[in-house]
Design an enzyme around this catalytic site. Structure first.
Site, mmCIF file in Angstrom:
data_model
loop_
_atom_site.group_PDB
_atom_site.id
_atom_site.type_symbol
_atom_site.label_atom_id
_atom_site.label_comp_id
_atom_site.label_asym_id
_atom_site.label_seq_id
_atom_site.Cartn_x
_atom_site.Cartn_y
_atom_site.Cartn_z
ATOM 1 N N ASP A 92 0.848 -1.179 0.000
ATOM 2 C CA ASP A 92 0.000 0.000 0.000
ATOM 3 C C ASP A 92 0.890 1.238 0.000
ATOM 4 O O ASP A 92 1.712 1.414 0.893
ATOM 5 C CB ASP A 92 -0.883 -0.013 1.257
ATOM 6 N N HIS A 128 -4.269 13.622 0.910
ATOM 7 C CA HIS A 128 -4.555 12.738 2.049
ATOM 8 C C HIS A 128 -3.356 12.692 2.996
ATOM 9 O O HIS A 128 -3.509 12.781 4.223
ATOM 10 C CB HIS A 128 -4.891 11.336 1.551
ATOM 11 N N GLU A 130 -10.853 3.958 3.223
ATOM 12 C CA GLU A 130 -9.865 4.678 2.420
ATOM 13 C C GLU A 130 -10.125 4.388 0.955
ATOM 14 O O GLU A 130 -10.150 3.234 0.536
ATOM 15 C CB GLU A 130 -8.437 4.257 2.790
ATOM 16 N N GLU A 147 -9.088 4.088 -2.679
ATOM 17 C CA GLU A 147 -7.815 3.859 -3.366
ATOM 18 C C GLU A 147 -8.027 3.198 -4.732
ATOM 19 O O GLU A 147 -9.036 2.553 -4.982
ATOM 20 C CB GLU A 147 -6.901 2.950 -2.525
ATOM 21 N N ASP A 162 -9.481 0.365 1.761
ATOM 22 C CA ASP A 162 -8.538 -0.121 2.777
ATOM 23 C C ASP A 162 -9.052 0.319 4.155
ATOM 24 O O ASP A 162 -8.619 1.318 4.715
ATOM 25 C CB ASP A 162 -7.152 0.468 2.491
ATOM 26 N N ARG A 204 -8.719 4.117 13.040
ATOM 27 C CA ARG A 204 -7.830 5.261 13.251
ATOM 28 C C ARG A 204 -7.313 5.351 14.680
ATOM 29 O O ARG A 204 -6.200 5.848 14.906
ATOM 30 C CB ARG A 204 -8.564 6.558 12.898
ATOM 31 N N GLN A 243 -4.613 2.807 14.953
ATOM 32 C CA GLN A 243 -3.480 3.288 14.171
ATOM 33 C C GLN A 243 -2.671 4.349 14.922
ATOM 34 O O GLN A 243 -1.437 4.283 14.979
ATOM 35 C CB GLN A 243 -3.993 3.859 12.847
ATOM 36 N N LYS A 288 -4.979 -1.943 10.181
ATOM 37 C CA LYS A 288 -5.368 -2.084 8.788
ATOM 38 C C LYS A 288 -5.396 -3.527 8.301
ATOM 39 O O LYS A 288 -5.816 -3.791 7.177
ATOM 40 C CB LYS A 288 -4.403 -1.297 7.895
ATOM 41 N N THR A 305 -9.581 -5.572 3.751
ATOM 42 C CA THR A 305 -9.382 -4.650 2.637
ATOM 43 C C THR A 305 -10.252 -5.166 1.496
ATOM 44 O O THR A 305 -10.161 -6.337 1.139
ATOM 45 C CB THR A 305 -7.896 -4.628 2.210
ATOM 46 N N GLU A 320 -10.336 12.610 7.376
ATOM 47 C CA GLU A 320 -10.238 13.965 6.824
ATOM 48 C C GLU A 320 -11.586 14.677 6.866
ATOM 49 O O GLU A 320 -11.678 15.833 7.273
ATOM 50 C CB GLU A 320 -9.744 13.879 5.371
#
Lengths: 431, 431
Positions: B135, B142, B209, B211, B243, B247, B250, B263, B267, B377
């Protein structure tokens, strides 16, 4: 030595592959290039394909012999630990002097001829096809020493360090068998400590990392967790690992997502997978948890007190000039967390492990410079040269060879439970 | 619309699977549970196993039809891009109105009946067996937005950020096909911003996420590098990716080795692999490299100017309460590095890519809150609620569903080159 079982085979006292061990691997020979399962015993490999085809397992109670037709140990590993126990103890029985089944191999000249191959004549291959590879960082001394180098003594160990086995996902494709040469990597590095713009150059700080790693036998479903007290039942066995690392690349790239190209160019493992059952007598308490680290969350608390192994590891360094010395001795007892704890943490959010996955401990270092598992520590990030015969080094030079060995020994006379070696030489970059 | 080829099949104008596209996938049906290759066209899947067995490829010049006997696309991908071009252009030809081969499918009622299946009747499966999953983090907006949240505006982007596509190795085992539910992970989190001791709890900050990801067709040998100008020839095709990220886990775990359990629990990818050839007309210049970023090292400089795609991505959010809204629209043009650059960097130290590896871009965000590819975000790390109909959210709640769609369109009337969707719903934690 009364009461200790001996083999009818002549097994040298210093052999890593005693009757207690019976590690599994994948071999080929010049006369038969097919990759096939085997065990190591003394100076021999027992070819399990030949042995099973010749009826060697007929009295064993083990019926899944088709797994030995495979070119990897994945199918055998996936059968689970009861199957591994059955096969290992049966092989021990047929190899024991005065044992229960002398007709199977001891008195069977033809099968001995066919299936018992001198170790020097066999070529080893990767024992399993590896799905995901995860590298932990639970050698506390190594983490502390590196932390000082990368971040200074105040931030050497992050707040999370004593609460969880810190780890990250590594590169599976570049895991190679012992003996495979490693080409010096080219990567982005800062040319001097004050630079802010990188250059592309062969790594100047190529290093090794001394690790122990576990292959997964049976996995878990996605969304489920593996309980820490059940986790050992998911392990097929252990190998030694050298996680080659480009320290200058690592220092430049690792913020914020961790090491990437600094470690993905090559990782070497030893050939023979040593089972948890063989290592069970060498369990001990971990050394490394200080009182101020606090209490672990319940999902990481094990019922057992003896959770790590006391395996004696050794790093031998041979320079391109031909000098050779043992430059580190350290025990796996220096791991802060057990493999059971690593597995419990790895799956805590619901990640699924699969048969054939590989989980590594992170670098194992002791307390002083003769017990460090990396050159980053031994050379204090390149500041201190060390001496090997007539040579001096800080990091690896082209033509140098690093060989890790490891074995457990309880001095009972029953012999060693060892891993053989993982060795690799550095080739010149083609840049 | 003169000069644009049309299909004899009725393809809706808004279909992602126009005659220009011809993406590859793996399907099964209720009447035939075998996993087998297919392409998507309009509202149909063309079953390539049935098609090839019935002689559909006899006039194609493509002879490796045994790859369509496989339950994954790995064997087809490994044939390389010339083979993919041949198969795709031949399938376009047999589907074109007034085309060269009307007898193959258009006028062959029996084969149409056998091999052309309504999309609503097929079940999709993972298109390839994934070896390693990497990844990247090359969505500059971002990275900047997350950097501010995790490290403050001064340290938002590390010094290395503009010099290399920053990336890390992810977890391959938990990559699932669109539609698979995701169980809310349990993990170590700090219970409040001032805490220093973690608790084990279901994540309170579960996120997605947005992607784009590329499957590798043909790899490289360990110790070799892939040249940036050759790198696209190594790509089989692209999928959309979600993904999923915890948070709070993380933030607590990611120093110093990067995200791990935050993570690795799941996915999701879209089902149909869109080839580089189908996307080639939608190449454009990247938007995101500021002048002060400096010059790239030569191994990352591409001869081409148009190196990224303009694929329009969309995030649709459906709440457990039943409210639904599109909450983000953004183009893949916001990627700072191209996939060719990611591949060149991935292999710069000699890491080997293998057929079936998956490489993801990292989260793609635009300039404002209606173009953010993550809730971290959009909610400004949980500080700002956003509105979906009668519902409000900061992070994902149980029962919520997130659906990404993406398509390229040049308004020529030739139709869309799209990915369909990647969707997933959040299940309650069992903790």
């Amino acid at each position: 030595m009364t009461g200790i079982r001996q083999s009818w085979l002549d097994i040298p006292a210093n052999s890593h592959f005693s009757l207690r061990n019976i590690p599994f691997g994948i071999i080929s020979t010049r006369s038969n290039p097919r990759h096939r399962p085997a065990i190591a015993i003394g100076n021999y490999a027992l070819d399990l394909l030949e042995f099973s085809r010749s009826g060697g397992f007929e009295k064993s109670g083990f019926t899944n012999i088709s797994v030995f037709e495979s070119s990897t140990l994945n199918a055998f590993a996936a059968l689970g630990r009861e199957a591994h126990r059955l096969v290992r103890s049966y092989i021990q029985a047929i190899l024991t002097a005065g044992g229960q089944f002398p007709d199977i191999l001891e008195q069977n000249n033809m099968l001995r001829e066919l299936a018992l191959l001198p170790l020097f004549s066999v070529q080893n291959h990767l024992p399993l096809e590896i799905g995901d590879y995860t590298d932990f960082y639970v050698g506390r001394n190594h983490a502390y020493n590196c932390g000082i180098i990368f971040r200074g003594p105040e931030n050497a160990l992050n707040l999370n360090y004593y609460h969880m086995p810190v780890g990250y996902h590594g590169r599976a494709s570049s895991i190679v068998i012992s003996g495979t040469p490693i080409k010096r990597p080219v990567g982005q590095i800062l040319p001097d400590p004050t630079a802010t713009v990188p250059v592309l150059e062969p790594s100047r700080r190529l290093d090794y990392e001394l690790e122990l790693a576990a292959f997964i036998a049976t996995g878990n479903n996605m969304g489920e967790r593996i309980n820490v007290d059940d986790a050992e039942e998911h392990i097929f066995g252990y190998v030694l690992m050298n996680d080659w690392s480009a320290r200058d690349v690592q220092a430049w790239e690792y913020i914020p997502l961790g090491p990437f190209t600094a470690k993905n160019f090559g990782t070497s493992i030893s050939a023979w997978v040593v089972t948890p059952d063989a290592l069970e007598p060498y369990k001990t308490r971990p050394l490394q948890r200080p009182a101020e680290a606090g209490v672990l969350l319940p999902y990481l608390q094990e019922k057992k007190q003896e959770t790590v192994y006391d395996i004696k590891l050794q790093v031998e360094y041979q320079t391109a000039e031909g000098d050779k010395a043992v430059i580190a001795n350290v025990s796996t007892q220096y791991l802060l967390f057990s493999f059971a704890q690593m597995i419990a943490h790895h799956t805590v959010t619901g990640a699924n492990l699969r048969s054939g996955d590989l989980i590594a401990s992170g670098t194992i270092s002791g307390e002083d410079s003769h017990s460090y598992g990396s050159l980053l520590e031994k050379s204090q990030a390149g500041k201190v040269q060390f001496i090997i015969g007539q040579s001096t080094r800080t990091f690896l030079r082209d033509g140098d060879t690093v060989t890790f060995t490891g074995a457990a020994d309880d001095s009972s006379g029953a012999g060693l439970v060892g891993f053989g070696e993982v060795t690799g030489s550095i080739l010149k970059s083609d840049f």
